[in-house]
Scaffold this active site. Structure first.
Site, short mmCIF file in Angstrom:
data_model
loop_
_atom_site.label_atom_id
_atom_site.label_comp_id
_atom_site.label_asym_id
_atom_site.label_seq_id
_atom_site.Cartn_x
_atom_site.Cartn_y
_atom_site.Cartn_z
N ASN A 158 46.23 63.24 -9.27
CA ASN A 158 45.79 62.08 -8.48
C ASN A 158 44.72 62.56 -7.48
OD1 ASN A 158 48.68 62.35 -9.17
ND2 ASN A 158 48.62 60.15 -8.93
N GLU A 160 52.63 61.41 -14.14
CA GLU A 160 53.42 61.02 -12.97
C GLU A 160 54.53 60.07 -13.44
OE1 GLU A 160 50.51 58.86 -10.62
OE2 GLU A 160 51.87 57.20 -10.37
N HIS A 197 41.99 55.72 -11.28
CA HIS A 197 41.29 56.89 -10.72
C HIS A 197 39.83 56.96 -11.19
CE1 HIS A 197 45.51 59.03 -10.73
NE2 HIS A 197 45.43 58.10 -9.80
P1 FAE Z 1 37.79 54.00 -1.95
O1 FAE Z 1 39.07 54.43 -1.37
O2 FAE Z 1 37.81 53.13 -3.16
O3 FAE Z 1 36.98 53.25 -0.79
C1 FAE Z 1 35.77 52.59 -1.00
C2 FAE Z 1 35.65 51.49 0.03
O4 FAE Z 1 34.30 51.04 0.08
C3 FAE Z 1 36.51 50.27 -0.28
O5 FAE Z 1 37.20 49.87 0.88
C4 FAE Z 1 35.49 49.21 -0.70
O6 FAE Z 1 35.88 47.89 -0.38
C5 FAE Z 1 34.26 49.62 0.08
N1 FAE Z 1 32.98 49.26 -0.55
C6 FAE Z 1 32.63 49.47 -1.83
N2 FAE Z 1 31.36 49.04 -2.06
C7 FAE Z 1 30.93 48.55 -0.84
C8 FAE Z 1 29.70 47.95 -0.44
N3 FAE Z 1 28.67 47.80 -1.28
N4 FAE Z 1 29.59 47.54 0.84
C9 FAE Z 1 30.64 47.70 1.70
N5 FAE Z 1 31.81 48.25 1.36
C10 FAE Z 1 31.95 48.69 0.10
O7 FAE Z 1 36.84 55.22 -2.31
N6 FAE Z 1 45.09 58.36 -5.80
C11 FAE Z 1 45.90 59.37 -5.43
O8 FAE Z 1 45.44 60.47 -5.12
N7 FAE Z 1 47.27 59.17 -5.40
C12 FAE Z 1 47.85 57.99 -5.77
O9 FAE Z 1 49.08 57.85 -5.72
C13 FAE Z 1 47.00 56.94 -6.19
N8 FAE Z 1 47.51 55.75 -6.60
C14 FAE Z 1 46.66 54.70 -6.84
C15 FAE Z 1 47.19 53.44 -7.11
C16 FAE Z 1 46.34 52.34 -7.22
C17 FAE Z 1 46.92 50.99 -7.51
C18 FAE Z 1 44.94 52.51 -7.09
C19 FAE Z 1 44.00 51.34 -7.19
C20 FAE Z 1 44.41 53.76 -6.85
C21 FAE Z 1 45.25 54.86 -6.73
N9 FAE Z 1 44.74 56.13 -6.43
C22 FAE Z 1 45.59 57.16 -6.14
C23 FAE Z 1 43.29 56.38 -6.39
C24 FAE Z 1 42.74 56.50 -4.97
O10 FAE Z 1 43.16 55.41 -4.18
C25 FAE Z 1 41.21 56.58 -5.05
O11 FAE Z 1 40.89 57.75 -5.80
C26 FAE Z 1 40.57 56.67 -3.68
O12 FAE Z 1 40.87 55.55 -2.90
C27 FAE Z 1 39.07 56.80 -3.82
O13 FAE Z 1 38.54 57.09 -2.55
P2 FAE Z 1 37.02 56.81 -2.22
O14 FAE Z 1 36.73 57.30 -0.86
O15 FAE Z 1 36.20 57.34 -3.35
#
Ligand code: FAE
Length: 543
Positions: A522, A398, A484
């Site tokens: 991504n 990217e 990721h």
């Molecule tokens: P996630 O979105 O991480 O959500 C998990 C949630 O559960 C969070 O709000 C936590 O605070 C909460 N949590 C965790 N443990 C606990 C607990 N024990 N008790 C209560 N709450 C809890 O999970 N992906 C893309 O496809 N495109 C992009 O452009 C992209 N850019 C990114 C840029 C950055 C800076 C970052 C950090 C990530 C990026 N990603 C991107 C990755 C993407 O955000 C990530 O794959 C998803 O957010 C993962 O989704 P989940 O549902 O697995």
């Protein structure tokens, strides 16, 4: 001017949900729902038919589909609701001026780009606070994750990429790819509000000069580039550029949150979920332990924290159906701990295994003086170098911005390499946490692949790498962090083919831990689509 979605874009239920989010924020509540917009005194042990842990992609899909099915659902999120402006009138701070809102209980920011000209000018001291971006440290690998209602959607770059069907089928051989590409990917894209940059505007705007310069270098190398969709509203971005809307992507906002323009999950899935009237979200509540009672219900031990991180209450919840959406790290940690401490002893040995960083490696190149990248750069990436079809060295890179407000001549990239290395999480009884067994040698595999691609680009363009961006060590490839995190409870191994955890009924994984370490692009569209598939099946068969 705000980025509120206009009424005609929203369903009545979404509007109700957004009102609930707004009311809760204004009143400073940590309990958000249509009925509970007023403070309600909770019972000692709260019981709900369904509990969802986490409010990222997997959690948000579960909450909406359960709510729509009429099932009373409680979402537990350890981060805060990001809906209240600070003294500067903004909800989130920018990357240029980070404050306590930027990071999750850190006293200094830990930005991916640690330095410029080797100078420690990027990171700033901050007050510890439940900020939006966390960097979780393991040996040899740090993982960036979002914290708050919306999880990663609050802080990510919005790139909404559907993987190649052939690679999806390679990674998920037991999943019907036709159904995924015919039904669940389109459903996910529609719900997430995926759109693409107007190619004519892209070619002319100063804000994407950095992308056009990187494209030129790729084209000179004989490489293919491709536009990448995003959930940032490009209509809004064009208004920002025209000076008719408050700037967000064009004002250095991204990894610590976007104040406008981005359709994060609180504007889409979660607003709709609250709008069903069946879903309540509790914020600042971290699930610590899960066990199963003799009647088959799940019992959760949960710490409620305040803005200093102090545990102000330890609560218990019970539910019949438990959906884990804490992300690759959060969900895997909970389940590994549950197996190793004996609270869910029947979990199998695949829980904790199959983790990978999606082959993430960041790298910068120095362009010639005449190949400017521009002082003004949009924070939302819209293009990638697609060399995935190169079977010798598959890489999707990217084209990332470096939005620091002056000309740098730097082309920055986040490369996704087809690194086959995987690691496992192990329980550390001394700390009560899990440790990731990723090694530097495993990162070196990603670096070698990225280097092969960027050596070609440098050679074709007579350009060099930048050595000054990742700390004082003249590091060229950032190989010690990822955006990721994927795997830990891989679909078909730790769970059945639909995310049902093996060994336990009515226990589900819906997030990135299902993806086996790499998906080639991504990941959030894949995570969302898989969660849609899981929820459809589970609601049809298990309730
Ligand atoms: P996630 O979105 O991480 O959500 C998990 C949630 O559960 C969070 O709000 C936590 O605070 C909460 N949590 C965790 N443990 C606990 C607990 N024990 N008790 C209560 N709450 C809890 O999970 N992906 C893309 O496809 N495109 C992009 O452009 C992209 N850019 C990114 C840029 C950055 C800076 C970052 C950090 C990530 C990026 N990603 C991107 C990755 C993407 O955000 C990530 O794959 C998803 O957010 C993962 O989704 P989940 O549902 O697995």
């Amino acid at each position: 001017m705000t980025a509120k979605l206009t009424q005609h874009q929203l369903t009545r239920r979404q509007i109700l949900g957004m009102i609930a989010l707004q009311t809760a924020a204004t009143a400073g509540l940590t309990r958000i729902g249509l009925q509970s917009a007023q403070a309600v005194e909770p019972a000692a042990v709260e019981t709900a038919p369904a509990i969802v842990v986490g409010s990222g992609y997997g959690g948000a899909v579960a909450a909406l589909r359960l709510g729509q099915a009429g099932i009373t659902t409680l979402v537990l999120e350890m981060g805060r609701l990001w809906n209240t402006p600070g003294t500067d009138g903004k909800i989130f701070c920018s990357t240029a001026a980070p404050d306590k809102r930027s990071m999750w209980f850190k006293t200094r920011t830990e930005a991916p780009l640690a330095s410029f000209l080797w100078l420690d000018v990027v990171n700033k001291d901050i007050t510890a606070y439940p900020g939006a971006l966390d960097r979780v440290h393991y040996d040899n690998m740090s993982v960036y994750v979002g914290r708050g209602v919306g999880g990663g959607s609050l802080v990510n770059g919005g790139m909404a990429v559907t993987p190649l069907q052939s690679y999806f089928a390679e990674q998920f051989p037991t999943v019907d790819a036709t159904a995924m590409y015919g039904t669940y990917f389109p459903r996910a894209r529609t719900m997430l509000g995926v759109n693409t940059v107007d190619p004519t505007w892209f070619e002319s705007t100063e804000w994407y000069q950095f992308t056009r310069t990187s494209r030129k270098a790729a084209t000179n190398t004989g490489l293919k580039t491709t536009f990448v969709p995003n959930v940032y509203d490009f209509g809004y971005m064009q208004q920002e550029a025209a000076g008719t809307a408050t700037k967000s992507a064009l004002a250095q906002e991204v990894i610590y949150g976007n104040n406008y323009g981005k359709k994060s999950l609180d504007k889409t899935y979660l607003a709709s979920a609250l709008g069903t009237g069946k879903v309540t979200i509790h914020t600042m509540e971290k699930v610590k332990a899960v066990t199963r009672a003799s009647d088959g219900s799940y019992v959760l031990t949960v710490d409620r924290i305040d803005d200093t991180g102090t545990v102000v209450e330890t609560k218990q919840y019970s539910c019949t159906y438990l959906f884990l959406g804490g992300g690759s790290l959060g969900t895997t940690e909970l389940l590994v701990r549950a197996r190793e401490t004996g609270t869910l002893p029947a979990l199998n040995s695949s829980v904790g295994a199959g983790w990978g960083p999606n082959g993430n490696t960041m790298v910068g190149r120095a362009n010639h003086i005449w190949d400017t990248t521009g002082a003004n750069q949009s924070t939302m990436p819209v293009m990638g170098i697609d060399d995935w079809a190169n079977t010798d060295n598959p890489v999707f890179a990217e084209i990332a911005p470096l939005p620091i407000g002056f000309e740098t001549w730097v082309s920055l990239y986040l490369a996704i390499t087809k690194n086959p290395q995987r690691a496992s999480f192990a329980y550390d009884s001394a700390s009560g946490t899990v440790k990731l067994g990723w090694t530097a040698a495993q990162s070196a595999v990603s670096v070698a692949m990225a280097k092969k691609l960027f050596d070609r680009i440098n050679s074709a363009n007579a350009t060099l790498y930048r050595y000054d961006l990742f700390g004082s060590t003249s590091k060229v490839f950032a190989d010690d962090f990822c955006y990721h995190p994927l795997g830990g409870c891989v679909l078909g191994s730790a769970t059945d083919n639909y995310g049902r955890v093996k060994g336990y009924s009515k226990l589900y994984v819906t997030d990135g831990s299902l993806v086996p370490g790499n998906i080639g692009v991504n990941p959030f569209v894949t995570i969302t689509a898989l969660a849609e598939r899981t929820l459809e099946r589970v609601l049809a068969e298990d309730f």
